[in-house]
Enzyme design. Structure first.
Site, PDB file in Angstrom:
ATOM      1  N   SER A   1       0.868  -1.186   0.000  1.00 40.88           N
ATOM      2  CA  SER A   1       0.000   0.000   0.000  1.00 40.88           C
ATOM      3  C   SER A   1       0.894   1.221   0.000  1.00 40.88           C
ATOM      4  O   SER A   1       2.050   1.159   0.461  1.00 40.88           O
ATOM      5  CB  SER A   1      -0.846  -0.009   1.284  1.00 40.88           C
ATOM      6  OG  SER A   1      -1.491   1.239   1.465  1.00 40.88           O
TER       7      SER A   1
ATOM      8  N   TYR B   1      -2.487  -1.663  10.459  1.00 35.88           N
ATOM      9  CA  TYR B   1      -2.617  -1.869   9.011  1.00 35.88           C
ATOM     10  C   TYR B   1      -1.394  -1.299   8.300  1.00 35.88           C
ATOM     11  O   TYR B   1      -0.762  -1.981   7.484  1.00 35.88           O
ATOM     12  CB  TYR B   1      -3.889  -1.190   8.492  1.00 35.88           C
ATOM     13  CG  TYR B   1      -4.022  -1.261   6.984  1.00 35.88           C
ATOM     14  CD1 TYR B   1      -4.567  -2.381   6.369  1.00 35.88           C
ATOM     15  CD2 TYR B   1      -3.573  -0.216   6.170  1.00 35.88           C
ATOM     16  CE1 TYR B   1      -4.672  -2.459   4.975  1.00 35.88           C
ATOM     17  CE2 TYR B   1      -3.667  -0.291   4.788  1.00 35.88           C
ATOM     18  CZ  TYR B   1      -4.218  -1.416   4.199  1.00 35.88           C
ATOM     19  OH  TYR B   1      -4.303  -1.495   2.825  1.00 35.88           O
TER      20      TYR B   1
HETATM   21  N1  LIG Z   1      -8.561  -0.153  -1.706  1.00 36.61           N
HETATM   22  C1  LIG Z   1      -7.516   0.548  -1.280  1.00 36.61           C
HETATM   23  O1  LIG Z   1      -7.592   1.767  -1.103  1.00 36.61           O
HETATM   24  C2  LIG Z   1      -6.213  -0.165  -1.033  1.00 36.61           C
HETATM   25  C3  LIG Z   1      -5.054   0.618  -0.932  1.00 36.61           C
HETATM   26  C4  LIG Z   1      -3.857  -0.014  -0.693  1.00 36.61           C
HETATM   27  C5  LIG Z   1      -3.811  -1.383  -0.553  1.00 36.61           C
HETATM   28  N2  LIG Z   1      -4.952  -2.128  -0.664  1.00 36.61           N
HETATM   29  C6  LIG Z   1      -4.868  -3.585  -0.486  1.00 36.61           C
HETATM   30  O2  LIG Z   1      -5.499  -4.234  -1.553  1.00 36.61           O
HETATM   31  C7  LIG Z   1      -5.916  -5.532  -1.108  1.00 36.61           C
HETATM   32  C8  LIG Z   1      -7.352  -5.782  -1.550  1.00 36.61           C
HETATM   33  O3  LIG Z   1      -8.210  -4.907  -0.858  1.00 36.61           O
HETATM   34  P1  LIG Z   1      -9.491  -4.218  -1.539  1.00 36.61           P
HETATM   35  O4  LIG Z   1      -9.285  -2.765  -1.457  1.00 36.61           O
HETATM   36  O5  LIG Z   1      -9.762  -4.825  -2.835  1.00 36.61           O
HETATM   37  O6  LIG Z   1     -10.640  -4.537  -0.457  1.00 36.61           O
HETATM   38  P2  LIG Z   1     -11.752  -5.690  -0.409  1.00 36.61           P
HETATM   39  O7  LIG Z   1     -12.678  -5.579  -1.571  1.00 36.61           O
HETATM   40  O8  LIG Z   1     -12.319  -5.612   0.971  1.00 36.61           O
HETATM   41  O9  LIG Z   1     -10.922  -7.017  -0.613  1.00 36.61           O
HETATM   42  C9  LIG Z   1     -10.304  -7.712   0.417  1.00 36.61           C
HETATM   43  C10 LIG Z   1     -10.426  -9.186   0.093  1.00 36.61           C
HETATM   44  O10 LIG Z   1      -9.672  -9.917   1.075  1.00 36.61           O
HETATM   45  C11 LIG Z   1     -10.418 -11.064   1.404  1.00 36.61           C
HETATM   46  N3  LIG Z   1     -10.094 -11.464   2.770  1.00 36.61           N
HETATM   47  C12 LIG Z   1     -10.136 -10.711   3.887  1.00 36.61           C
HETATM   48  N4  LIG Z   1      -9.853 -11.457   4.966  1.00 36.61           N
HETATM   49  C13 LIG Z   1      -9.630 -12.714   4.510  1.00 36.61           C
HETATM   50  C14 LIG Z   1      -9.325 -13.947   5.130  1.00 36.61           C
HETATM   51  N5  LIG Z   1      -9.204 -14.066   6.476  1.00 36.61           N
HETATM   52  N6  LIG Z   1      -9.160 -15.045   4.358  1.00 36.61           N
HETATM   53  C15 LIG Z   1      -9.303 -14.967   3.021  1.00 36.61           C
HETATM   54  N7  LIG Z   1      -9.602 -13.828   2.367  1.00 36.61           N
HETATM   55  C16 LIG Z   1      -9.774 -12.725   3.115  1.00 36.61           C
HETATM   56  C17 LIG Z   1     -11.881 -10.679   1.270  1.00 36.61           C
HETATM   57  O11 LIG Z   1     -12.671 -11.805   0.930  1.00 36.61           O
HETATM   58  P3  LIG Z   1     -13.610 -12.566   2.020  1.00 36.61           P
HETATM   59  O12 LIG Z   1     -14.180 -11.523   2.913  1.00 36.61           O
HETATM   60  O13 LIG Z   1     -14.611 -13.272   1.163  1.00 36.61           O
HETATM   61  O14 LIG Z   1     -12.705 -13.524   2.719  1.00 36.61           O
HETATM   62  C18 LIG Z   1     -11.861  -9.685   0.140  1.00 36.61           C
HETATM   63  O15 LIG Z   1     -12.175 -10.291  -1.097  1.00 36.61           O
HETATM   64  C19 LIG Z   1      -5.712  -5.554   0.406  1.00 36.61           C
HETATM   65  O16 LIG Z   1      -4.513  -6.218   0.724  1.00 36.61           O
HETATM   66  C20 LIG Z   1      -5.581  -4.084   0.744  1.00 36.61           C
HETATM   67  O17 LIG Z   1      -4.833  -3.878   1.911  1.00 36.61           O
HETATM   68  C21 LIG Z   1      -6.160  -1.545  -0.913  1.00 36.61           C
END
Ligand SMILES: NC(=O)c1ccc[n+]([C@@H]2O[C@H](COP(=O)([O-])OP(=O)(O)OC[C@H]3O[C@@H](n4cnc5c(N)ncnc54)[C@H](OP(=O)(O)O)[C@@H]3O)[C@@H](O)[C@H]2O)c1
Length: 251
Positions: free
Chosen positions: A138, A151
Site C-alpha cells: 500500500s 494496518y
Molecule cells: N482499496 C484501497 O484503497 C487499497 C489501498 C492499498 C492497498 N490495498 C490492499 O489491496 C488488497 C485488496 O483490498 P481491496 O481494497 O480490494 O478490499 P476488499 O474488496 O475488501 O478485498 C479484500 C479481500 O480480502 C479477502 N479477505 C479478507 N480477509 C480474509 C481472510 N481471512 N481469508 C481470506 N480472504 C480474506 C476478502 O474476501 P472474504 O471476505 O470473502 O474472505 C476480500 O475479497 C488488500 O490487501 C488491501 O490492503 C487496498
C-alpha cells in the site's frame, strides 16, 4: 512477469482489487483461481467469468492455509503465480485500548497470511520454469495513516519482506513483484470508500497496473502515478508534508 499463459491464484479475488485483477488477467489468457471466505461472492465472480475457478480459504487460519496450499497444487499442477491480495483494514483507537484484537487479526491476515501461504506454495513454485510471487502492500507502507497504525505497519512489513524474499530467490525461477496501491474505490473500509471521489476509480487503477505489467515485465514494484507521492515521500524529502496532508484528510 509474462502477461499470459500463467495459472494464477489470487487471494481475496472475490471483490475489489483482487476481483479486478482476476478479471483483467483472465481476459489476457491466464488460468485464474480466486480464493476467499465468502463462497457466494466467489461463485458470483466465477459465474461471470467462465473458466475461472474458486477455492475457499481463511488466510487467518494457519492450518487452513497448509491444507489449502496442498489442495491448490494438486488441483492446479500448473500453478505458477500467487497474488497475495487478501487484506483487512480497520481503524484502531490505541489510547482507548480498543486495538489489540484488531491488531492481531490484521497481522494474521495481512502479514502472516502472505508469509504462510507463500512459504507453503514455494516448493511447488520453485519447480516451475517461470513463477511469480506478487504481494500487495500500500502507499501507507511508506507514509502511515495514523488511524490505522497496525494496518500501515503490516504493509510496511510486506514491503520489507518482499525485498528480502526477492533477494533470497534471485537465482531461482521465482520472481517477486510488489504492487503498492494508492487509495482506491473498493469496500476495504466500508461501502462509502467505493464511491469516495477522493479514491482512485478501481478500473483506472487496474488498467494502469495491467499496462505496467505488460510494458515493464521486469518491474519489481508496480507503483501507479497516484501512489508515487507516498512511495517516494522519504526519498524526495517530503515525508513530513505528505504525512501531515494524509492524516489531515483522513484522520
Ligand atoms: N482499496 C484501497 O484503497 C487499497 C489501498 C492499498 C492497498 N490495498 C490492499 O489491496 C488488497 C485488496 O483490498 P481491496 O481494497 O480490494 O478490499 P476488499 O474488496 O475488501 O478485498 C479484500 C479481500 O480480502 C479477502 N479477505 C479478507 N480477509 C480474509 C481472510 N481471512 N481469508 C481470506 N480472504 C480474506 C476478502 O474476501 P472474504 O471476505 O470473502 O474472505 C476480500 O475479497 C488488500 O490487501 C488491501 O490492503 C487496498
Amino acid at each position: 512477469m509474462k502477461i499470459s499463459g500463467n495459472t494464477i491464484l489470487i487471494t481475496g479475488g472475490g471483490s475489489g482489487i483482487g476481483r479486478a485483477l482476476a478479471e483483467g488477467l483472465h481476459a489476457k489468457g491466464n488460468k485464474i483461481v480466486i480464493a476467499g471466505r465468502r463462497e457466494a461472492v466467489l461463485d458470483a465472480v466465477t459465474a461471470a467469468n467462465p473458466g475461472m475457478e474458486s477455492m475457499l480459504l481463511d488466510i487467518q487460519d494457519e492450518a487452513d492455509i497448509a491444507a489449502f496450499a496442498r489442495q491448490a497444487v494438486a488441483r492446479f499442477p500448473n500453478l505458477n503465480a500467487v497474488i497475495n491480495n487478501a487484506g483487512i483494514m480497520k481503524p484502531e483507537n490505541v489510547p482507548a485500548a480498543d486495538n489489540l484484537a484488531i491488531a492481531e487479526e490484521t497481522i494474521a491476515t495481512n502479514l502472516l497470511g502472505p508469509i504462510r501461504l507463500t512459504t507453503a506454495l514455494l516448493p511447488h513454485l520453485l519447480k516451475q520454469p517461470h513463477a511469480t510471487v506478487l504481494t500487495v502492500s500500500s502507499g501507507l507502507a511508506f507514509v502511515p495513516l495514523a488511524a490505522t497504525p497496525t494496518y500501515s505497519a503490516t504493509k510496511a512489513a510486506i514491503h520489507s519482506w518482499s525485498i528480502g524474499l526477492r533477494e533470497q530467490l534471485k537465482n531461482t525461477s521465482v520472481e517477486v513483484i510488489e504492487i503498492a496501491p494508492p487509495y482506491v474505490q473498493t469496500e476495504l473500509l466500508g461501502p462509502h470508500q467505493a464511491v469516495d471521489p477522493a479514491a482512485m476509480p478501481l478500473a483506472d487503477f487496474t488498467n494502469e497496473v495491467m499496462t505496467i505489467l505488460e510494458t515493464q515485465p521486469e518491474a519489481a514494484e508496480i507503483i501507479v502515478e497516484r501512489c508515487k507521492p507516498l512511495r517516494f515521500a522519504e526519498a524526495t524529502g517530503s515525508f513530513a508534508q505528505v504525512f501531515a496532508g494524509l492524516n489531515a484528510q483522513h484522520g
